[in-house]
Design an enzyme around this catalytic site. Structure first.
Site, PDB file in Angstrom:
ATOM      1  N   SER A  32       0.865  -1.180   0.000  1.00  0.00           N
ATOM      2  CA  SER A  32       0.000   0.000   0.000  1.00  0.00           C
ATOM      3  C   SER A  32       0.896   1.222   0.000  1.00  0.00           C
ATOM      4  CB  SER A  32      -0.871   0.006   1.251  1.00  0.00           C
ATOM      5  OG  SER A  32      -0.040   0.244   2.373  1.00  0.00           O
ATOM      6  N   LYS A  33       0.274   2.375  -0.044  1.00  0.00           N
ATOM      7  CA  LYS A  33       1.044   3.626  -0.005  1.00  0.00           C
ATOM      8  C   LYS A  33       1.930   3.683   1.243  1.00  0.00           C
ATOM      9  CE  LYS A  33      -0.604   7.513  -2.540  1.00  0.00           C
ATOM     10  NZ  LYS A  33      -1.058   6.812  -3.713  1.00  0.00           N
ATOM     11  N   ARG A  34       1.464   3.069   2.301  1.00  0.00           N
ATOM     12  CA  ARG A  34       2.176   3.148   3.567  1.00  0.00           C
ATOM     13  C   ARG A  34       3.520   2.401   3.550  1.00  0.00           C
ATOM     14  NH1 ARG A  34       2.596   0.089   7.344  1.00  0.00           N
ATOM     15  NH2 ARG A  34       1.156  -1.427   6.458  1.00  0.00           N
ATOM     16  N   GLY A  38       5.104   1.084   0.674  1.00  0.00           N
ATOM     17  CA  GLY A  38       5.814   1.009  -0.607  1.00  0.00           C
ATOM     18  C   GLY A  38       5.158   1.952  -1.582  1.00  0.00           C
TER      19      GLY A  38
END
Ligand code: GLU
Length: 489
Positions: free
Chosen positions: A260-262, A264
């Site tokens: 996820s954005k968190r 990667g």
């Protein structure tokens, strides 16, 4: 993968562009494409844009552009057309309305008038009683009077599909037989109160009408499969005509949580801006959760289409490794013929305002690119390495200035200036032999010390392409002028 005899394979990629396509979407698209190409079947591309609050025209355009950029060409879909179009679900609303009306008429579906607050209250009670949350069937069997009363209150109904008691079993080509008990598949909404269809209705109707034979998609959609099968049943489709399903395992981040954005970078647009080549992304993603049976790290698109089978897709989640992708990108950059490398790099140099794209600049860039081809892993590194050749107002990087300001550096630059002025041939070999003879042999300096001062003076930075080649490309006049400038600091 199960393939009905005599039936041509048709695989679809059907994103809902509510943002930029992400790594997981693209891995799915790549596997869909590879399977279609491997079997000589059709690759269909459909845009699932019924959620008009989240899908925008810009994201739709970006999705189309991303697939093209990756080289995942489609046989049916936006822009290319096909006999089962249109391929944007927003242009097929009358088709979904027709089926919803039919399901209502058949008694497979019904109007539900529960308000969001009432539904929330039901969920809250279920949570308290430790029951699985979901619709409780409140409006399943309303009498005409009850319906009239709801309408009189001004309530607009949603259309819900009736899930019979029992269970749904299907074969998932990656995980085997899967069964969903309908206790956990409550009656689900097909059409919102404003008349717009939900994903579950549109996806199922389209897969049937577009004659899709294989649904390869992300594991997050596994639980929507029993609902889609219910829609096929209501459409009167024979079981032998259902598409085969294969749900691809998640792509996880380094920390083993879903990527996820968190944990990667997920957006493919980001990789493109950083200067990853489409072939590197495809190569890397192809081997993320699939392998042809060996431990190769390089695979071409041609090999992928020759070797891809669903049986070799791993059933466990794949872990995304940015370092591996970088290494593959570096390999692919090094393998590019010069013209190709130039074609990919020039837009990055223009975007960074290193060049404007004149013929003269492009010709110098093309001579300079071989100097950096071995060194960069992403195309966006090119501007910083080549800008010294094009800057109008040359300045030395702030953090490097001190390194040319001391007495030793000044001596080196003074001596180099004298020797280089005498050169009648300005090429990297002559430059190198002149400088080695005086600075290294005669003055006994360490090459690193001698050449770092010159590198900073001529390129403005401690990091540059090879020094002598850089000076050759810069030209005698500019090189000497820059060394003089450094001496004046
Ligand atoms: N449109 C769905 C999504 O992007 C996928 C549809 C499907 O593959 O069934 O999540």
């Amino acid at each position: 993968m199960t393939q009905a005899i005599g039936k041509k394979v048709k695989v679809r990629f059907a994103p809902s562009p509510t943002g930029d396509l992400h790594v997981g979407n693209i891995r799915t698209a790549l596997f869909d494409w590879a399977y279609a190409r491997h079997t000589g079947g059709t690759f269909l591309f459909r845009i699932e844009d019924t959620d008009t609050t989240r899908v925008t025209d810009e994201y739709i355009k970006a999705a189309i552009d991303t697939l093209k950029w990756l080289g995942l060409n489609w046989d049916e879909g936006p822009e290319v057309g096909g006999e089962n179009g249109p391929y944007l679900q927003s242009q097929r609303l009358d088709i979904y309305a027709h089926w919803a009306a039919k399901f209502l008429e058949q008694g497979d579906a019904y109007y539900c008038y529960c308000s969001p607050d009432e539904l929330e209250a039901v969920r809250e009670a279920q949570r308290k009683a430790n029951e699985a949350p979901g619709y409780n069937g409140h409006c399943r069997d309303l009498t005409p009077d009850q319906i009239g009363a709801f309408k009189a209150q001004g309530r607009e109904g949603v259309v819900r599909m009736r899930m019979p008691d029992g269970s749904t079993t299907f074969i998932d080509e990656i995980r085997g037989e899967v069964t969903f008990d309908h206790k956990f598949v409550p009656d689900f909404v097909l059409v919102r109160a404003d008349g717009s269809p939900l994903y579950t209705l549109a996806v199922a109707v389209d897969d049937i009408l577009m004659k899709v034979t294989h649904v390869l998609r992300g594991e997050d959609l596994l639980s929507s499969t029993p609902r889609q099968i219910r829609v096929y049943q209501a459409m009167g489709v024979a079981q032998s005509e259902y598409p085969a399903f294969a749900h691809l395992p998640f792509v996880m981040g380094q920390d083993n949580a879903k990527l996820s954005k968190r944990n990667g970078e997920v957006s493919i647009a980001w990789y493109r801006e950083q200067g990853y080549l489409p072939e590197a992304i495809c190569n890397y993603l192809a081997l993320l959760g699939w392998s042809p049976g060996d431990d190769r790290e390089n695979i071409s698109m041609k090999e992928l289409t020759e070797l891809f089978t669903v049986e070799k897709v791993h059933s466990s989640p794949a872990r995304f490794d940015m370092k591996k992708l970088e290494a593959i990108n570096g390999d692919k950059i090094r393998a590019l013929p010069l013209e190709e490398f130039a074609k990919w790099s020039i837009p990055f140099l223009i975007k960074a305002e290193v060049i404007t794209g004149t013929e003269e600049e492009v010709s110098l860039v093309t001579r300079a690119l071989p100097l950096i081809q071995e060194r960069i892993v992403k195309l966006d590194e090119a501007p910083a390495l080549l800008k010294f050749l094009f800057v109008k107002d040359f300045v030395i990087d702030q953090e490097a200035v001190a390194k040319v300001a001391d007495e030793q550096a000044k001596n080196i630059l003074r001596r180099a200036l004298q020797d280089l002025e005498l050169l009648t041939t300005w090429d990297h070999l002559s430059i190198e032999s002149a400088l080695r003879a005086s600075l290294i042999e005669e003055l006994g300096l360490k090459p690193r010390i001698a050449f770092t001062a010159l590198r900073i003076a001529t390129t403005g930075s401690t990091i540059s392409p090879p020094l002598f080649e850089s000076m050759e490309l810069l030209g005698k006049e500019a090189s000497l002028a820059r060394i003089s400038l450094a001496l004046s600091l």
